[in-house]
Write a protein that holds these residues in place. Sequence first.
Motif, PDB file in Angstrom:
ATOM      1  N   LEU A   5       1.052  -1.136  -0.299  1.00  0.00           N
ATOM      2  CA  LEU A   5      -0.018   0.119   0.285  1.00  0.00           C
ATOM      3  C   LEU A   5       0.454   1.278   0.309  1.00  0.00           C
ATOM      4  CD1 LEU A   5      -2.816  -1.020   2.374  1.00  0.00           C
ATOM      5  CD2 LEU A   5      -3.080  -0.924   0.328  1.00  0.00           C
ATOM      6  N   LEU A   9       0.713   4.184  -2.461  1.00  0.00           N
ATOM      7  CA  LEU A   9       0.714   5.934  -1.909  1.00  0.00           C
ATOM      8  C   LEU A   9       1.469   6.556  -2.883  1.00  0.00           C
ATOM      9  CD1 LEU A   9      -1.185   7.395  -0.470  1.00  0.00           C
ATOM     10  CD2 LEU A   9       0.836   6.753   1.263  1.00  0.00           C
ATOM     11  N   LEU A  42      -1.840   3.856 -13.610  1.00  0.00           N
ATOM     12  CA  LEU A  42      -2.778   2.912 -13.002  1.00  0.00           C
ATOM     13  C   LEU A  42      -2.754   1.729 -12.638  1.00  0.00           C
ATOM     14  CD1 LEU A  42      -5.782   4.428 -11.646  1.00  0.00           C
ATOM     15  CD2 LEU A  42      -6.610   3.775 -13.578  1.00  0.00           C
ATOM     16  N   PHE A  46      -2.949  -0.558  -9.682  1.00  0.00           N
ATOM     17  CA  PHE A  46      -4.238  -1.529  -8.755  1.00  0.00           C
ATOM     18  C   PHE A  46      -3.866  -2.620  -8.647  1.00  0.00           C
ATOM     19  CE2 PHE A  46      -7.607   1.174 -11.530  1.00  0.00           C
ATOM     20  CZ  PHE A  46      -8.648   1.635 -10.704  1.00  0.00           C
ATOM     21  N   LEU A  49      -2.246  -2.576  -5.187  1.00  0.00           N
ATOM     22  CA  LEU A  49      -3.419  -1.930  -4.222  1.00  0.00           C
ATOM     23  C   LEU A  49      -3.877  -3.680  -4.267  1.00  0.00           C
ATOM     24  CD1 LEU A  49      -5.980   0.835  -5.387  1.00  0.00           C
ATOM     25  CD2 LEU A  49      -3.958   0.389  -3.155  1.00  0.00           C
ATOM     26  N   TYR A  53      -4.527  -5.062  -0.301  1.00  0.00           N
ATOM     27  CA  TYR A  53      -5.517  -6.262   0.491  1.00  0.00           C
ATOM     28  C   TYR A  53      -6.139  -7.278   0.241  1.00  0.00           C
ATOM     29  CZ  TYR A  53      -7.358  -0.882  -0.485  1.00  0.00           C
ATOM     30  OH  TYR A  53      -6.862   0.749   0.296  1.00  0.00           O
ATOM     31  N   TYR A  58      -9.283  -8.208  -7.073  1.00  0.00           N
ATOM     32  CA  TYR A  58      -8.503  -7.017  -7.627  1.00  0.00           C
ATOM     33  C   TYR A  58      -7.956  -6.329  -9.003  1.00  0.00           C
ATOM     34  CZ  TYR A  58     -11.059  -4.791  -3.237  1.00  0.00           C
ATOM     35  OH  TYR A  58     -11.938  -4.608  -2.091  1.00  0.00           O
ATOM     36  N   LEU A  61      -9.183  -5.673 -12.205  1.00  0.00           N
ATOM     37  CA  LEU A  61      -9.202  -4.169 -12.519  1.00  0.00           C
ATOM     38  C   LEU A  61      -8.200  -3.429 -13.474  1.00  0.00           C
ATOM     39  CD1 LEU A  61     -10.396  -2.653  -9.059  1.00  0.00           C
ATOM     40  CD2 LEU A  61     -11.607  -1.689 -11.254  1.00  0.00           C
ATOM     41  N   VAL A  64      -7.947  -4.974 -16.885  1.00  0.00           N
ATOM     42  CA  VAL A  64      -8.854  -4.042 -17.545  1.00  0.00           C
ATOM     43  C   VAL A  64      -8.562  -2.394 -18.159  1.00  0.00           C
ATOM     44  CG1 VAL A  64     -11.135  -1.978 -17.999  1.00  0.00           C
ATOM     45  CG2 VAL A  64     -11.516  -4.869 -16.865  1.00  0.00           C
TER      46      VAL A  64
ATOM     47  N   HIS B   2      -4.059   3.208   5.062  1.00  0.00           N
ATOM     48  CA  HIS B   2      -4.888   3.185   4.418  1.00  0.00           C
ATOM     49  C   HIS B   2      -6.249   4.095   4.207  1.00  0.00           C
ATOM     50  CE1 HIS B   2      -9.149   1.157   3.675  1.00  0.00           C
ATOM     51  NE2 HIS B   2      -9.395   1.605   3.193  1.00  0.00           N
ATOM     52  N   LEU B   5      -4.290   7.500   2.035  1.00  0.00           N
ATOM     53  CA  LEU B   5      -4.062   6.746   0.848  1.00  0.00           C
ATOM     54  C   LEU B   5      -5.828   6.966   0.263  1.00  0.00           C
ATOM     55  CD1 LEU B   5      -3.036   4.821  -1.539  1.00  0.00           C
ATOM     56  CD2 LEU B   5      -4.383   3.178  -0.625  1.00  0.00           C
ATOM     57  N   ALA B  41     -11.983   5.807 -10.650  1.00  0.00           N
ATOM     58  CA  ALA B  41     -11.933   4.409 -10.563  1.00  0.00           C
ATOM     59  C   ALA B  41     -10.765   3.794  -9.377  1.00  0.00           C
ATOM     60  CB  ALA B  41     -11.275   3.841 -12.015  1.00  0.00           C
ATOM     61  N   VAL B  42     -10.025   4.899  -9.683  1.00  0.00           N
ATOM     62  CA  VAL B  42      -9.183   4.589  -7.676  1.00  0.00           C
ATOM     63  C   VAL B  42      -9.649   4.793  -6.621  1.00  0.00           C
ATOM     64  CG1 VAL B  42      -6.387   4.858  -7.397  1.00  0.00           C
ATOM     65  CG2 VAL B  42      -7.257   4.601  -9.555  1.00  0.00           C
ATOM     66  N   THR B  45     -12.124   1.511  -6.035  1.00  0.00           N
ATOM     67  CA  THR B  45     -11.254   0.606  -5.238  1.00  0.00           C
ATOM     68  C   THR B  45     -10.602   1.000  -3.894  1.00  0.00           C
ATOM     69  OG1 THR B  45     -10.857   0.855  -7.397  1.00  0.00           O
ATOM     70  CG2 THR B  45      -9.549  -0.826  -6.375  1.00  0.00           C
ATOM     71  N   VAL B  46     -10.115   2.310  -3.634  1.00  0.00           N
ATOM     72  CA  VAL B  46      -9.278   2.257  -2.318  1.00  0.00           C
ATOM     73  C   VAL B  46     -11.135   2.156  -1.048  1.00  0.00           C
ATOM     74  CG1 VAL B  46      -8.344   4.457  -1.216  1.00  0.00           C
ATOM     75  CG2 VAL B  46      -7.787   3.866  -3.682  1.00  0.00           C
ATOM     76  N   GLN B  48     -13.188   0.201  -1.418  1.00  0.00           N
ATOM     77  CA  GLN B  48     -13.041  -0.895  -1.005  1.00  0.00           C
ATOM     78  C   GLN B  48     -14.535  -1.063  -2.158  1.00  0.00           C
ATOM     79  OE1 GLN B  48     -11.397  -3.529   0.037  1.00  0.00           O
ATOM     80  NE2 GLN B  48     -10.189  -1.198   0.990  1.00  0.00           N
ATOM     81  N   ALA B  49     -14.990  -0.750  -3.311  1.00  0.00           N
ATOM     82  CA  ALA B  49     -15.452  -0.856  -3.679  1.00  0.00           C
ATOM     83  C   ALA B  49     -15.538  -1.297  -5.393  1.00  0.00           C
ATOM     84  CB  ALA B  49     -17.161   0.398  -4.431  1.00  0.00           C
ATOM     85  N   PRO B  50     -14.950  -2.384  -5.997  1.00  0.00           N
ATOM     86  CA  PRO B  50     -14.255  -3.014  -7.473  1.00  0.00           C
ATOM     87  C   PRO B  50     -14.969  -2.538  -8.130  1.00  0.00           C
ATOM     88  CG  PRO B  50     -13.666  -4.253  -5.207  1.00  0.00           C
ATOM     89  CD  PRO B  50     -14.339  -3.498  -5.207  1.00  0.00           C
ATOM     90  N   GLY B  53     -15.658   0.766  -9.441  1.00  0.00           N
ATOM     91  CA  GLY B  53     -14.951   1.133  -9.901  1.00  0.00           C
ATOM     92  C   GLY B  53     -14.390   0.420 -11.334  1.00  0.00           C
ATOM     93  N   LEU B  54     -15.091  -1.125 -11.872  1.00  0.00           N
ATOM     94  CA  LEU B  54     -14.642  -1.396 -12.860  1.00  0.00           C
ATOM     95  C   LEU B  54     -15.747  -1.172 -14.236  1.00  0.00           C
ATOM     96  CD1 LEU B  54     -12.524  -4.504 -14.334  1.00  0.00           C
ATOM     97  CD2 LEU B  54     -15.041  -5.217 -13.111  1.00  0.00           C
TER      98      LEU B  54
END
Lengths: 143, 82
Positions: A5, A9, A42, A46, A49, A53, A58, A61, A64, B2, B5, B41-42, B45-46, B48-50, B53-54
């Motif tokens: 992370l 960052l 980006l 991803f 990240l 996490y 993930y 992403l 994509v 976290h 971020l 989108a980042v 994701t950060v 926690q809803a990817p 984001g997609l």
Amino acid sequence: MNWWLAAALALVTGGLGPCLWGAARGSAGRRVVAQNMATLLLCLVFLLLAQGYARPSYVDLALVVAVLGPAGTLVFTRLLGDEIGENPPGLRLLTPAVLVGAPATVVPLCIATGPGRAMGKLVLIGLLLIAGGIVTSAAVRRA
Amino acid sequence: MHDALIVVVLLLVAAAATGAVLQRDPARQAVVLSALGLTLAVLFTVLQAPDVGLAQLAVGSAVTPLMILLTVRKVRRKGRRE
């Protein structure tokens, strides 16, 4: 302290921030190059990240972004056309950034995940990134 | 880490949105808008809803700029013909 992370960052502040600045100012060519660089960064963010996490899903992403990022840049080069001009600033940095950044992120992640299907996915994303970087820099140069 | 971020990404989204509003030329605005979609989108994701984001990635990075640029092109061509 989660180092994945922390790396994400650092990449967001040190990479995406300047890319935003580049995309918001200057000539159309500079903006397109900055936007393309932002999609590359980006994708790496991803990946980091997902590892940070501890959620392998993930990684989708990043996959994509690796596919859609170059597609978006090709749309810009096709439709902005003449406005981009000869050799926009920063274009020369694009291919070296991809060739250094993608392996520097993907190889440690591969070592962390270990052999298996997940590692194959990571390698595929890295290869897609490199191919996308080369294709888009050639397209912007030719525009 | 976290929380830091989330704060940094929120600031980036705010900066990108302000930048997108302040542009004058629609074609160049599309580039900033695409960058705004990427930062959003980042953010998702950060948070926690990817999945959100997609969807944001698919729409924001390629489809919205494509539609804006096609519209700009059509309007300019029409203006030239008249």
